[in-house]
Motif scaffolding. Sequence first.
Motif, PDB file in Angstrom:
ATOM      1  N   LEU A 360      76.338 -14.146 -52.697  1.00 45.36           N
ATOM      2  CA  LEU A 360      75.774 -15.236 -51.906  1.00 45.36           C
ATOM      3  C   LEU A 360      75.126 -14.658 -50.669  1.00 45.36           C
ATOM      4  O   LEU A 360      75.773 -14.011 -49.851  1.00 45.36           O
ATOM      5  CB  LEU A 360      76.873 -16.235 -51.500  1.00 45.36           C
ATOM      6  CG  LEU A 360      76.426 -17.356 -50.557  1.00 45.36           C
ATOM      7  CD1 LEU A 360      75.331 -18.201 -51.181  1.00 45.36           C
ATOM      8  CD2 LEU A 360      77.602 -18.245 -50.184  1.00 45.36           C
ATOM      9  N   GLU A 361      73.812 -14.862 -50.602  1.00 43.83           N
ATOM     10  CA  GLU A 361      73.080 -14.426 -49.420  1.00 43.83           C
ATOM     11  C   GLU A 361      72.684 -15.656 -48.617  1.00 43.83           C
ATOM     12  O   GLU A 361      72.213 -16.632 -49.186  1.00 43.83           O
ATOM     13  CB  GLU A 361      71.825 -13.655 -49.840  1.00 43.83           C
ATOM     14  CG  GLU A 361      70.931 -13.258 -48.684  1.00 43.83           C
ATOM     15  CD  GLU A 361      69.632 -12.603 -49.164  1.00 43.83           C
ATOM     16  OE1 GLU A 361      69.658 -11.406 -49.487  1.00 43.83           O
ATOM     17  OE2 GLU A 361      68.608 -13.314 -49.240  1.00 43.83           O
ATOM     18  N   ILE A 362      72.909 -15.611 -47.330  1.00 43.67           N
ATOM     19  CA  ILE A 362      72.510 -16.727 -46.478  1.00 43.67           C
ATOM     20  C   ILE A 362      71.379 -16.258 -45.589  1.00 43.67           C
ATOM     21  O   ILE A 362      71.535 -15.319 -44.803  1.00 43.67           O
ATOM     22  CB  ILE A 362      73.696 -17.215 -45.622  1.00 43.67           C
ATOM     23  CG1 ILE A 362      74.867 -17.583 -46.532  1.00 43.67           C
ATOM     24  CG2 ILE A 362      73.276 -18.412 -44.774  1.00 43.67           C
ATOM     25  CD1 ILE A 362      76.125 -17.945 -45.787  1.00 43.67           C
ATOM     26  N   GLN A 363      70.235 -16.894 -45.775  1.00 43.08           N
ATOM     27  CA  GLN A 363      69.093 -16.551 -44.929  1.00 43.08           C
ATOM     28  C   GLN A 363      69.116 -17.457 -43.713  1.00 43.08           C
ATOM     29  O   GLN A 363      69.181 -18.671 -43.829  1.00 43.08           O
ATOM     30  CB  GLN A 363      67.791 -16.731 -45.707  1.00 43.08           C
ATOM     31  CG  GLN A 363      67.722 -15.801 -46.906  1.00 43.08           C
ATOM     32  CD  GLN A 363      66.417 -15.914 -47.662  1.00 43.08           C
ATOM     33  OE1 GLN A 363      65.596 -16.772 -47.366  1.00 43.08           O
ATOM     34  NE2 GLN A 363      66.228 -15.057 -48.640  1.00 43.08           N
ATOM     35  N   VAL A 364      69.100 -16.817 -42.556  1.00 39.09           N
ATOM     36  CA  VAL A 364      69.177 -17.550 -41.301  1.00 39.09           C
ATOM     37  C   VAL A 364      67.952 -17.194 -40.468  1.00 39.09           C
ATOM     38  O   VAL A 364      67.583 -16.023 -40.376  1.00 39.09           O
ATOM     39  CB  VAL A 364      70.459 -17.147 -40.526  1.00 39.09           C
ATOM     40  CG1 VAL A 364      70.556 -17.918 -39.237  1.00 39.09           C
ATOM     41  CG2 VAL A 364      71.689 -17.372 -41.382  1.00 39.09           C
ATOM     42  N   GLU A 365      67.361 -18.196 -39.864  1.00 35.61           N
ATOM     43  CA  GLU A 365      66.187 -17.937 -39.032  1.00 35.61           C
ATOM     44  C   GLU A 365      66.598 -17.398 -37.673  1.00 35.61           C
ATOM     45  O   GLU A 365      67.572 -17.846 -37.084  1.00 35.61           O
ATOM     46  CB  GLU A 365      65.392 -19.222 -38.823  1.00 35.61           C
ATOM     47  CG  GLU A 365      64.643 -19.646 -40.050  1.00 35.61           C
ATOM     48  CD  GLU A 365      63.724 -20.809 -39.765  1.00 35.61           C
ATOM     49  OE1 GLU A 365      63.675 -21.256 -38.603  1.00 35.61           O
ATOM     50  OE2 GLU A 365      63.065 -21.251 -40.706  1.00 35.61           O
ATOM     51  N   ILE A 366      65.799 -16.452 -37.185  1.00 39.01           N
ATOM     52  CA  ILE A 366      66.055 -15.932 -35.851  1.00 39.01           C
ATOM     53  C   ILE A 366      65.078 -16.610 -34.884  1.00 39.01           C
ATOM     54  O   ILE A 366      63.881 -16.502 -35.034  1.00 39.01           O
ATOM     55  CB  ILE A 366      65.954 -14.385 -35.825  1.00 39.01           C
ATOM     56  CG1 ILE A 366      66.185 -13.857 -34.415  1.00 39.01           C
ATOM     57  CG2 ILE A 366      64.646 -13.857 -36.385  1.00 39.01           C
ATOM     58  CD1 ILE A 366      67.630 -13.655 -34.112  1.00 39.01           C
ATOM     59  N   GLY A 367      65.622 -17.354 -33.961  1.00 41.31           N
ATOM     60  CA  GLY A 367      64.776 -18.069 -33.002  1.00 41.31           C
ATOM     61  C   GLY A 367      64.401 -17.161 -31.844  1.00 41.31           C
ATOM     62  O   GLY A 367      64.936 -16.063 -31.695  1.00 41.31           O
ATOM     63  N   ASN A 368      63.483 -17.617 -31.020  1.00 42.87           N
ATOM     64  CA  ASN A 368      63.004 -16.818 -29.896  1.00 42.87           C
ATOM     65  C   ASN A 368      64.090 -16.461 -28.902  1.00 42.87           C
ATOM     66  O   ASN A 368      64.176 -15.342 -28.420  1.00 42.87           O
ATOM     67  CB  ASN A 368      61.921 -17.604 -29.173  1.00 42.87           C
ATOM     68  CG  ASN A 368      60.642 -16.807 -29.142  1.00 42.87           C
ATOM     69  OD1 ASN A 368      60.683 -15.602 -28.919  1.00 42.87           O
ATOM     70  ND2 ASN A 368      59.544 -17.451 -29.390  1.00 42.87           N
TER      71      ASN A 368
ATOM     72  N   LEU B  56      50.501 -15.953 -27.620  1.00 41.68           N
ATOM     73  CA  LEU B  56      49.718 -16.099 -28.852  1.00 41.68           C
ATOM     74  C   LEU B  56      50.630 -15.991 -30.083  1.00 41.68           C
ATOM     75  O   LEU B  56      50.581 -16.820 -30.992  1.00 41.68           O
ATOM     76  CB  LEU B  56      48.636 -15.005 -28.901  1.00 41.68           C
ATOM     77  CG  LEU B  56      47.904 -14.877 -30.238  1.00 41.68           C
ATOM     78  CD1 LEU B  56      46.742 -15.857 -30.303  1.00 41.68           C
ATOM     79  CD2 LEU B  56      47.405 -13.453 -30.474  1.00 41.68           C
ATOM     80  N   LEU B  57      51.493 -14.966 -30.068  1.00 40.16           N
ATOM     81  CA  LEU B  57      52.364 -14.742 -31.232  1.00 40.16           C
ATOM     82  C   LEU B  57      53.387 -15.859 -31.379  1.00 40.16           C
ATOM     83  O   LEU B  57      53.688 -16.316 -32.477  1.00 40.16           O
ATOM     84  CB  LEU B  57      53.067 -13.383 -31.112  1.00 40.16           C
ATOM     85  CG  LEU B  57      52.154 -12.157 -31.284  1.00 40.16           C
ATOM     86  CD1 LEU B  57      52.920 -10.886 -30.963  1.00 40.16           C
ATOM     87  CD2 LEU B  57      51.585 -12.086 -32.707  1.00 40.16           C
ATOM     88  N   LYS B  58      53.923 -16.314 -30.261  1.00 44.51           N
ATOM     89  CA  LYS B  58      54.882 -17.426 -30.304  1.00 44.51           C
ATOM     90  C   LYS B  58      54.244 -18.639 -30.952  1.00 44.51           C
ATOM     91  O   LYS B  58      54.869 -19.340 -31.751  1.00 44.51           O
ATOM     92  CB  LYS B  58      55.330 -17.794 -28.884  1.00 44.51           C
ATOM     93  CG  LYS B  58      56.554 -17.038 -28.417  1.00 44.51           C
ATOM     94  CD  LYS B  58      57.028 -17.627 -27.090  1.00 44.51           C
ATOM     95  CE  LYS B  58      57.705 -16.562 -26.255  1.00 44.51           C
ATOM     96  NZ  LYS B  58      57.981 -17.026 -24.891  1.00 44.51           N
ATOM     97  N   GLY B  59      52.997 -18.871 -30.565  1.00 41.10           N
ATOM     98  CA  GLY B  59      52.262 -19.999 -31.121  1.00 41.10           C
ATOM     99  C   GLY B  59      52.106 -19.890 -32.628  1.00 41.10           C
ATOM    100  O   GLY B  59      51.977 -20.891 -33.333  1.00 41.10           O
ATOM    101  N   LYS B  60      52.132 -18.667 -33.122  1.00 41.10           N
ATOM    102  CA  LYS B  60      52.002 -18.462 -34.573  1.00 41.10           C
ATOM    103  C   LYS B  60      53.372 -18.404 -35.253  1.00 41.10           C
ATOM    104  O   LYS B  60      53.489 -18.046 -36.418  1.00 41.10           O
ATOM    105  CB  LYS B  60      51.240 -17.154 -34.858  1.00 41.10           C
ATOM    106  CG  LYS B  60      49.829 -17.141 -34.323  1.00 41.10           C
ATOM    107  CD  LYS B  60      48.894 -18.012 -35.169  1.00 41.10           C
ATOM    108  CE  LYS B  60      47.486 -17.973 -34.584  1.00 41.10           C
ATOM    109  NZ  LYS B  60      46.606 -18.992 -35.199  1.00 41.10           N
ATOM    110  N   GLY B  61      54.421 -18.693 -34.484  1.00 41.41           N
ATOM    111  CA  GLY B  61      55.751 -18.775 -35.083  1.00 41.41           C
ATOM    112  C   GLY B  61      56.543 -17.478 -35.059  1.00 41.41           C
ATOM    113  O   GLY B  61      57.622 -17.401 -35.624  1.00 41.41           O
TER     114      GLY B  61
END
Lengths: 423, 128
Positions: A360-368, B56-61
């Motif tokens: 089981l692989e869980i793909q998680v998004e990395i936010g800013n 710019l890059l942030k705007g592109k996700g």
Amino acid sequence: MSRDEMHHVQSQRLIDMVDRVYHNVAFYREKMQKMNIEIGDIKSIDDLKYLPFTTKEDLRDNYPFGLFAVPKSEVVRVHASSGTTGKSTVVGYTRKDVRLFSEVVARSLYCAGAHKEDIVQVAYGYGLFTGGLGLHYGAEKIGATVVPISGGNTSKQIQLLQDFGSTILACTPSYALYLGEAIQEAGIQPEELALRVGIFGAEPWTNEMRRQIEKSLGIKAIDIFGLSEIIGPGVSCECEQQNGLHVAEDHFVPEIIDQNTLEPLSGNNTGELVFTTITKEALPLLRYRTRDLTSLNYDSCECGRTNVRMHKCTGRSDDMLIIRGVNVFPSQIESVLLELEETQPHYMLVVDRKDYLDTLEIQVEIGNEYFSDEINVLEALKRKVKHAVESVIGINVTIKLVAHKTIARSEGKAQRIIDNRKL
Amino acid sequence: MKQLSVFIENRLGSLQEFTELLLKDNINILVLSLAESEDYGIARLIVKEPEAVAELLKGKGYSVTLTDVLCVEAKDHPGALNEVAKTLAEHDITITYVYGFVDDGQARVVLKTSDMEKTFEIIKEKGL
């Protein structure tokens, strides 16, 4: 037993059961009162359709012992559904229930062609999971010799297969495949082993898997079905015809319902499988919705048995995954991700089978906010998510960080699961 | 000096997509170092106007972060980096990451350390 006789037995037992749950389980009494059903309204098994359903949610809401119909002093054993270490579903057995459990597994073993002379290697896990102890008691009941090796430890499994001459192997089908490969790698021919029958269950498997297992281990592979809520393994089992699983319907009455309207369907239609446990004492369940999709066949079997057969389950009506025999709900993973401030509730589960073992692989998004220029920081974040998820679902997972917004957003029900196992 | 760090998935074509985006806006990469792991990489870039490129890059996700790094001129001869590393070690400063480049015949290293302020002072003091 003829269908008429079965009808009579089921009817008598249902009447008795309804009386017991009405008087001993507040949950059912309230439900029946709300639906305006009185004990006397239930006159035969044909009246089953008037009774309320029970769901896994109900079991969770009444965690741990809320639905028990006997005083706790009468309960001699508990098991818990695999999966959650959080709120799992707990099931209880009186002494009589344990005997019943042994009885239905013993029947399953006979059904599969086992007898007193057999040596049964039980490679299901022993513990809260019903598989290990269930097969153990059933095999003892028929007088076979039990090898309670439990799961894993493949080299020891192979050694005992050789040294003890085990004739029957009981485990999950994926472990059987793995063991078959390990035996080949060890340079052992299937003919060198005394093994002749395998009893496999606790997870869905295909007929292709069956052929592969039969070839690699040189055995007949038999499908056994069960769920802890009903009793554990032994609810139904294939006979040597391998054409449907005979249901122990004198104890567990099956129905097929339309999963959307909840209306009963005639047996040969595919729908959700529902069971009523008409003899169980500690945890009698009315119309328990298994969420498994299948159909029933009331024709008598070439083996001579007259009890109803269910087909291999073809899927589920909910999103529960069975991974290495463990029940996993995507919603559990979602709530973990929601609790961790570093992660967003956007995730994708990728289930695969590598070297015969589910992954089981869980793909998680990395936010800013939590992105870092250092690998160490991101790896620590992955470990944190991994620990949090594993502590809830109880199985090993791998975490994969993916770019922000790469997981599709959806307004309706999002597609969150990719199952590459092709079951 | 500001370094721009970008999360790049470790899959076929992801660097191509990323650099194409930069190309469209005529952004020149002065220095690039890519740290890779099994499933992702971190592209560390030195560009002109890092803040604008970050937006710019942030705007592109893309997930982006700006980090202060030190750029140290190293003499272009054997042992130059050793001198820097030795000095930092003597002051109990660990190097988080380092990469080098040559600009107009001048060798330079980009440094991130456990204590950037102290590093800056030591380097200034030592005239490295």
